[in-house]
Design a protein around this motif. Structure first.
Motif, PDB file in Angstrom:
ATOM      1  N   HIS A  86      -0.584   3.738 -12.892  1.00 22.87           N
ATOM      2  CA  HIS A  86      -1.120   2.955 -11.831  1.00 22.87           C
ATOM      3  C   HIS A  86      -2.083   1.647 -12.286  1.00 22.87           C
ATOM      4  O   HIS A  86      -2.812   1.237 -11.801  1.00 22.87           O
ATOM      5  CB  HIS A  86      -2.311   3.977 -11.117  1.00 22.87           C
ATOM      6  N   ASP A  87      -2.142   1.452 -13.648  1.00 25.84           N
ATOM      7  CA  ASP A  87      -3.083   0.577 -14.228  1.00 25.84           C
ATOM      8  C   ASP A  87      -2.410  -0.862 -14.656  1.00 25.84           C
ATOM      9  O   ASP A  87      -2.875  -1.434 -15.371  1.00 25.84           O
ATOM     10  CB  ASP A  87      -3.687   1.051 -15.429  1.00 25.84           C
ATOM     11  N   LYS A 116       7.080   8.338 -13.736  1.00 26.32           N
ATOM     12  CA  LYS A 116       5.846   8.761 -13.157  1.00 26.32           C
ATOM     13  C   LYS A 116       5.053   7.050 -13.111  1.00 26.32           C
ATOM     14  O   LYS A 116       5.372   6.400 -14.061  1.00 26.32           O
ATOM     15  CB  LYS A 116       5.102   9.374 -14.092  1.00 26.32           C
ATOM     16  N   ILE A 117       4.635   6.900 -11.784  1.00 27.62           N
ATOM     17  CA  ILE A 117       3.991   5.681 -11.622  1.00 27.62           C
ATOM     18  C   ILE A 117       2.604   5.391 -12.458  1.00 27.62           C
ATOM     19  O   ILE A 117       1.925   6.114 -12.466  1.00 27.62           O
ATOM     20  CB  ILE A 117       3.610   5.387 -10.087  1.00 27.62           C
ATOM     21  N   PHE A 149       1.804   2.153  -3.501  1.00 23.53           N
ATOM     22  CA  PHE A 149       0.318   2.284  -4.176  1.00 23.53           C
ATOM     23  C   PHE A 149       0.308   0.897  -5.163  1.00 23.53           C
ATOM     24  O   PHE A 149      -0.160   1.215  -6.279  1.00 23.53           O
ATOM     25  CB  PHE A 149       0.314   3.459  -4.989  1.00 23.53           C
ATOM     26  N   ILE A 150       0.454  -0.167  -4.401  1.00 24.68           N
ATOM     27  CA  ILE A 150       0.040  -1.548  -5.228  1.00 24.68           C
ATOM     28  C   ILE A 150      -0.875  -2.166  -4.454  1.00 24.68           C
ATOM     29  O   ILE A 150      -0.829  -2.267  -3.119  1.00 24.68           O
ATOM     30  CB  ILE A 150       1.263  -2.382  -5.553  1.00 24.68           C
ATOM     31  N   GLN A 151      -2.098  -2.519  -5.008  1.00 22.54           N
ATOM     32  CA  GLN A 151      -3.002  -3.185  -4.394  1.00 22.54           C
ATOM     33  C   GLN A 151      -2.616  -4.656  -4.030  1.00 22.54           C
ATOM     34  O   GLN A 151      -2.233  -5.187  -4.895  1.00 22.54           O
ATOM     35  CB  GLN A 151      -4.568  -3.140  -5.245  1.00 22.54           C
ATOM     36  N   LYS A 177       0.827  -1.140   0.018  1.00 25.19           N
ATOM     37  CA  LYS A 177       0.013  -0.055   0.059  1.00 25.19           C
ATOM     38  C   LYS A 177       0.913   1.342  -0.141  1.00 25.19           C
ATOM     39  O   LYS A 177       0.711   2.250  -0.485  1.00 25.19           O
ATOM     40  CB  LYS A 177      -0.964   0.025   1.261  1.00 25.19           C
ATOM     41  N   ARG A 189       5.501  -3.828  -9.466  1.00 24.79           N
ATOM     42  CA  ARG A 189       4.491  -2.791 -10.141  1.00 24.79           C
ATOM     43  C   ARG A 189       4.160  -3.673 -11.388  1.00 24.79           C
ATOM     44  O   ARG A 189       2.797  -3.333 -11.700  1.00 24.79           O
ATOM     45  CB  ARG A 189       5.307  -1.350 -10.484  1.00 24.79           C
TER      46      ARG A 189
END
Ligand SMILES: Cc1ncc(COP(=O)(O)O)c(C=O)c1O
Length: 291
Positions: free
Chosen positions: A109-110, A106-107, A61-63, A58, A97
């Motif tokens: 997120h998808d 830049k991350i 920022f990885i679920q 978390k 990731r």
């Protein structure tokens, strides 16, 4: 025996398990991991490892990609594929990731995270037969300030171990602003006048599972154990220094900067505590896998 690993939903021989060069763990070291000791096919404190894995994921920022039950099932399947159902091993789990064709800081997120599981043989420490003692030196903690994330990017730790090795030591106890943080691969405990102390689990250290079990056992046994700031000079005055990790469990450091720690031999509290730890570990395993 072919070593079978797990990669993104499939069990396959290690040689066939390959990653994209665009995986963000390859490009940025952007992933987190866990190492879980498995005794006779049973993972120790998997729930605590899972809690820490979720915190690590978390924070970057990885679920979470699986729940605790699914992780355990995957582990059991992996053990079965390798015929390790009744053996000791270390389970390595890494979640990155994922991969994408553009390299950008830049991350994205998808992405679909990359999930890796494999095992390595493990001979648990047997302090009654053979005590493994460590020589350590103190070094400045030059790592980043988010050491509570069990991140795969371990360059700081690796270079620091190399520096310790150059001084004929096994590892270094790291010092930041005059305070002990941890070692490059373990947490640190000191004993003075039969009181155990260990640094507070803040952002500057990894909250080790062996550390958590050591504290819990001390409380259970009513042995005083403080989580507090430890000044560098307390190391030199300590009666005993212990290093804890999932693979070394609780190990004595007997030399610090080429000087003996206490008597230069594993201390009396360690000798007592390690026997209690063996019982405690077996109780935890029996409780977790009662049926
Ligand atoms: C930097 C660091 N601190 C502490 C530990 C101990 O953690 P654990 O007890 O969960 O193995 C490790 C283990 O790899 C580590 O790398």
């Amino acid at each position: 025996m072919t070593e079978i690993v797990y990669l993104n939903g499939q069990f396959k021989p290690a040689k066939e398990a390959t990653l994209s060069i665009y995986d963000r763990s390859v490009l940025f070291g952007e992933g987190v991991y866990e190492v879980v000791p498995i005794y006779n096919g049973k993972p120790l404190a998997l729930d605590l490892h899972y809690q820490r894995l979720v915190i690590s994921l978390k924070t970057i920022f990885i679920q979470p990609v699986f729940d605790l039950k699914t992780w355990h099932e995957l582990i059991l399947q992996l053990l079965q594929h390798n015929d390790y159902q009744h053996k000791n091993c270390l389970l390595y789990t890494q979640i990155t990731r994922g991969s994408t064709f553009s390299r950008s800081h830049k991350i994205p997120h998808d992405l679909q995270p990359t999930v890796i599981l494999f095992i390595q043989p493990f001979v648990p420490p047997d302090p009654l037969q053979n005590v493994i003692c460590f020589k350590v030196v103190t070094l400045a903690d030059k790592r980043w300030q988010r050491c509570f994330i069990k991140a795969t990017s371990l360059l700081g730790n690796i270079l620091s171990i190399e520096e310790a090795k150059a001084q004929q030591a096994d590892d270094a106890i790291l010092i930041r602003n005059g305070l002990v943080t941890e070692s490059n691969i373990s947490n640190v405990f000191i004993v003075k006048n039969n009181i155990i102390s260990t640094p507070i689990a803040n952002e500057l250290i990894l909250n080790g599972i062996a550390r958590q079990l050591t504290i819990a056992l001390a409380h259970q046994q009513q042995i005083t154990c403080h989580e507090r700031d430890i000044k560098e000079n307390e190391l030199y005055e300590a009666d005993e220094i212990w290093l804890t990790s999932s693979s070394k469990e609780i190990a004595p450091a007997i030399e610090l900067n080429n000087q003996p720690v206490g008597t230069g031999r594993p201390g009396p509290l360690w000798c007592k505590f390690i026997k209690l730890f063996e019982v405690y570990k077996n109780q935890l395993l029996a409780k977790s896998y009662a049926n």
